[in-house]
Design a protein around this motif. Structure first.
Motif, PDB file in Angstrom:
ATOM      1  N   TRP A 284      -2.719  -4.871  -2.915  1.00  0.00           N
ATOM      2  CA  TRP A 284      -2.329  -4.016  -4.039  1.00  0.00           C
ATOM      3  C   TRP A 284      -3.498  -3.824  -5.015  1.00  0.00           C
ATOM      4  O   TRP A 284      -3.783  -2.692  -5.432  1.00  0.00           O
ATOM      5  CB  TRP A 284      -1.131  -4.627  -4.766  1.00  0.00           C
ATOM      6  CG  TRP A 284      -0.704  -3.851  -5.977  1.00  0.00           C
ATOM      7  CD1 TRP A 284      -1.218  -3.951  -7.236  1.00  0.00           C
ATOM      8  CD2 TRP A 284       0.302  -2.839  -6.043  1.00  0.00           C
ATOM      9  NE1 TRP A 284      -0.599  -3.084  -8.092  1.00  0.00           N
ATOM     10  CE2 TRP A 284       0.337  -2.384  -7.386  1.00  0.00           C
ATOM     11  CE3 TRP A 284       1.164  -2.288  -5.115  1.00  0.00           C
ATOM     12  CZ2 TRP A 284       1.229  -1.403  -7.795  1.00  0.00           C
ATOM     13  CZ3 TRP A 284       2.055  -1.302  -5.530  1.00  0.00           C
ATOM     14  CH2 TRP A 284       2.081  -0.870  -6.850  1.00  0.00           C
TER      15      TRP A 284
ATOM     16  N   ASP B  65       4.425   7.104  -8.720  1.00  0.00           N
ATOM     17  CA  ASP B  65       3.960   8.184  -9.588  1.00  0.00           C
ATOM     18  C   ASP B  65       3.308   7.573 -10.826  1.00  0.00           C
ATOM     19  O   ASP B  65       3.997   7.118 -11.744  1.00  0.00           O
ATOM     20  CB  ASP B  65       5.135   9.081  -9.975  1.00  0.00           C
ATOM     21  CG  ASP B  65       4.673  10.343 -10.699  1.00  0.00           C
ATOM     22  OD1 ASP B  65       3.454  10.606 -10.696  1.00  0.00           O
ATOM     23  OD2 ASP B  65       5.525  11.054 -11.272  1.00  0.00           O
TER      24      ASP B  65
ATOM     25  N   ASP C 110      -8.381   3.478  -5.665  1.00  0.00           N
ATOM     26  CA  ASP C 110      -7.817   4.772  -6.064  1.00  0.00           C
ATOM     27  C   ASP C 110      -8.412   5.247  -7.390  1.00  0.00           C
ATOM     28  O   ASP C 110      -8.701   6.439  -7.546  1.00  0.00           O
ATOM     29  CB  ASP C 110      -6.300   4.649  -6.160  1.00  0.00           C
ATOM     30  CG  ASP C 110      -5.656   5.970  -6.501  1.00  0.00           C
ATOM     31  OD1 ASP C 110      -5.720   6.904  -5.673  1.00  0.00           O
ATOM     32  OD2 ASP C 110      -5.102   6.087  -7.607  1.00  0.00           O
TER      33      ASP C 110
ATOM     34  N   ALA D   1       0.830  -1.216   0.000  1.00  0.00           N
ATOM     35  CA  ALA D   1       0.000   0.000   0.000  1.00  0.00           C
ATOM     36  C   ALA D   1       0.857   1.256   0.000  1.00  0.00           C
ATOM     37  O   ALA D   1       0.546   2.237  -0.700  1.00  0.00           O
ATOM     38  CB  ALA D   1      -0.939  -0.015   1.206  1.00  0.00           C
ATOM     39  N   GLN D   2       1.949   1.240   0.776  1.00  0.00           N
ATOM     40  CA  GLN D   2       2.834   2.400   0.809  1.00  0.00           C
ATOM     41  C   GLN D   2       3.544   2.600  -0.530  1.00  0.00           C
ATOM     42  O   GLN D   2       3.734   3.733  -0.980  1.00  0.00           O
ATOM     43  CB  GLN D   2       3.862   2.238   1.933  1.00  0.00           C
ATOM     44  CG  GLN D   2       3.273   2.316   3.328  1.00  0.00           C
ATOM     45  CD  GLN D   2       2.701   3.696   3.627  1.00  0.00           C
ATOM     46  OE1 GLN D   2       3.211   4.720   3.168  1.00  0.00           O
ATOM     47  NE2 GLN D   2       1.625   3.726   4.401  1.00  0.00           N
TER      48      GLN D   2
ATOM     49  N   TYR E  75       2.390   1.801  -3.468  1.00  0.00           N
ATOM     50  CA  TYR E  75       1.447   2.359  -4.440  1.00  0.00           C
ATOM     51  C   TYR E  75       1.200   3.842  -4.182  1.00  0.00           C
ATOM     52  O   TYR E  75       1.077   4.626  -5.123  1.00  0.00           O
ATOM     53  CB  TYR E  75       0.123   1.590  -4.390  1.00  0.00           C
ATOM     54  CG  TYR E  75      -0.880   2.112  -5.390  1.00  0.00           C
ATOM     55  CD1 TYR E  75      -0.818   1.719  -6.720  1.00  0.00           C
ATOM     56  CD2 TYR E  75      -1.873   3.019  -5.015  1.00  0.00           C
ATOM     57  CE1 TYR E  75      -1.727   2.198  -7.647  1.00  0.00           C
ATOM     58  CE2 TYR E  75      -2.778   3.504  -5.937  1.00  0.00           C
ATOM     59  CZ  TYR E  75      -2.698   3.093  -7.253  1.00  0.00           C
ATOM     60  OH  TYR E  75      -3.575   3.589  -8.180  1.00  0.00           O
ATOM     61  N   SER E  76       1.117   4.212  -2.910  1.00  0.00           N
ATOM     62  CA  SER E  76       0.889   5.627  -2.613  1.00  0.00           C
ATOM     63  C   SER E  76       2.080   6.494  -3.021  1.00  0.00           C
ATOM     64  O   SER E  76       1.906   7.653  -3.402  1.00  0.00           O
ATOM     65  CB  SER E  76       0.611   5.807  -1.115  1.00  0.00           C
ATOM     66  OG  SER E  76       1.724   5.381  -0.346  1.00  0.00           O
ATOM     67  N   ALA E  77       3.291   5.927  -2.956  1.00  0.00           N
ATOM     68  CA  ALA E  77       4.474   6.681  -3.364  1.00  0.00           C
ATOM     69  C   ALA E  77       4.756   6.563  -4.856  1.00  0.00           C
ATOM     70  O   ALA E  77       5.635   7.265  -5.378  1.00  0.00           O
ATOM     71  CB  ALA E  77       5.697   6.207  -2.572  1.00  0.00           C
TER      72      ALA E  77
ATOM     73  N   VAL F  56      -6.246  -1.614  -3.375  1.00  0.00           N
ATOM     74  CA  VAL F  56      -5.864  -0.194  -3.307  1.00  0.00           C
ATOM     75  C   VAL F  56      -5.885   0.432  -4.692  1.00  0.00           C
ATOM     76  O   VAL F  56      -6.305   1.590  -4.868  1.00  0.00           O
ATOM     77  CB  VAL F  56      -4.473  -0.062  -2.645  1.00  0.00           C
ATOM     78  CG1 VAL F  56      -3.957   1.371  -2.752  1.00  0.00           C
ATOM     79  CG2 VAL F  56      -4.544  -0.480  -1.187  1.00  0.00           C
ATOM     80  N   THR F  57      -5.432  -0.324  -5.706  1.00  0.00           N
ATOM     81  CA  THR F  57      -5.425   0.212  -7.070  1.00  0.00           C
ATOM     82  C   THR F  57      -6.834   0.505  -7.571  1.00  0.00           C
ATOM     83  O   THR F  57      -7.098   1.557  -8.173  1.00  0.00           O
ATOM     84  CB  THR F  57      -4.736  -0.787  -8.012  1.00  0.00           C
ATOM     85  OG1 THR F  57      -3.418  -1.051  -7.535  1.00  0.00           O
ATOM     86  CG2 THR F  57      -4.646  -0.230  -9.423  1.00  0.00           C
TER      87      THR F  57
END
Length: 344
Positions: A113, A38, A120, A31-32, A34-36, A116-117
């Motif tokens: 993953w 770009d 988002d 998760a981290q 994916y959040s980082a 979260v994808t």
């Protein structure tokens, strides 16, 4: 060093809890990451879907393989699957149980993953921006004036606000909200389905196949413990073998020095009192070798262990009854022993 040894022993004794913690850390790390990450959509009709599919599928596959690599039971499963049957048959149910147990833990990070994808929405927006119904959400009177390639080229730029110039046909905010709504709905549905599937696998399945489940679980633990004990025994044997070899080397070297220098015997005379103790230690080390005292015998032993493991039978003399307890066969006559005590 003692502290590290204690920590290592604790992790070995609590391997299942340790692997659950590792899988949880990998899930949070995914998760981290994916959040980082770009996310840059190419905004081209022929590349949006391929790029989005790669972002949605490639990292979960890497995380799944990484979860299998970090699991210590992968090598044990491969060894049990590829070994010759020998005197011990291979149970496919045990192999399936071991693989399912590893796969369940390794799938945690990929599931996080994908969830979260989808929640988002960027990946879904990039992949399906060309499928937005312009006639329903945009200016339906101007849509027929564009050819299909031109319309696809225009809609492919929806994820890129700096180059999108089709507000006269379809407002970008409308398309983004429409696709993100669908993506989030799919994300929550995916989370719900995976949660229900995990509940069924972990809770409901053992209720229907309890006996088979217990047998597979028992023999899976047995294979793990047997491998650990065999490694420990091999370590002890290798240590004793190396110690005896080194002692023989120094004894031979000492003998050569005594033959070459006559004064060496006088120098070693005070240490002659320790010779019986050294001899006893050497005998103890030889006893640890269990009669396996050369390289060829060790190699034959290891090859025999791999090709023909001992059968899982502990020399039970009495046949087992239907309930699993000894009995059912002819019993030997019991001997009664009487003991008398006399007061002095």
């Amino acid at each position: 060093m003692d502290k590290f040894r204690m920590v290592f022993q604790f992790l070995q004794s609590n391997q299942e809890s340790f692997m659950n913690g590792i899988c949880g850390i990998m899930a949070l790390a995914s998760a981290q990451i994916y959040s980082a990450f770009d996310f840059n959509c190419p905004c081209l009709p022929g590349y949006n879907a391929a790029y989005s599919a790669g972002i949605l599928l490639a990292p979960p596959l890497v995380l799944f393989l990484l979860g299998l690599v970090l699991n210590n039971n992968v090598s044990m499963l491969a060894e049990e699957w590829k070994r010759p049957p020998g005197r011990r048959a291979k149970d496919p149910a045990v192999l399936r149980y071991m693989f399912c147990s590893m796969a369940q833990r390794a799938l945690i990070a990929p599931v996080v993953w994908v969830a979260v994808t989808l929640l988002d929405g960027k990946c879904f927006l990039c992949a399906f921006c060309t499928a937005v119904p312009v006639t329903v959400l945009g200016n339906s009177s101007l849509a027929p004036s564009l050819t299909p390639p031109e319309l696809a080229r225009l809609l492919a730029r929806v994820p890129c606000p700096e180059i999108y110039d089709g507000d006269w046909l379809l407002a970008r905010e409308v398309a983004v909200r429409y696709l993100r709504c669908i993506s989030q709905a799919l994300g929550w549905s995916f989370v719900l389905l995976t949660t229900l599937l995990a509940f069924v696998v972990r809770s409901v399945r053992p209720c229907f196949t309890q006996a088979a489940f217990l047998k597979s679980k028992y023999w899976s633990h047995y294979i793990d413990i047997e491998r650990k004990l065999f490694d420990e025994t091999c370590t002890e044997h290798a240590k004793a073998f190396a110690k005896v070899c080194i002692q023989q080397f120094f004894e031979a070297m000492n003998h050569d020095l005594e033959l070459g220098h006559t004064h060496g015997a006088l120098a070693m005379a005070p240490a002659s009192s320790d010779a019986p103790a050294a001899t006893d230690n050497a005998k103890e080390e030889r006893e640890k070798l269990r009669g396996i005292t050369d390289q060829g015998a060790v190699n034959r032993l290891l090859t025999s262990w791999h090709k023909c493991k001992p059968p899982l039978k502990l020399g039970q003399e009495e046949p087992l009854m239907g309930n699993g307890w000894p009995g059912g066969g002819p019993r030997l006559p019991r001997k009664e022993v009487a003991t008398y005590f006399s007061k002095v």
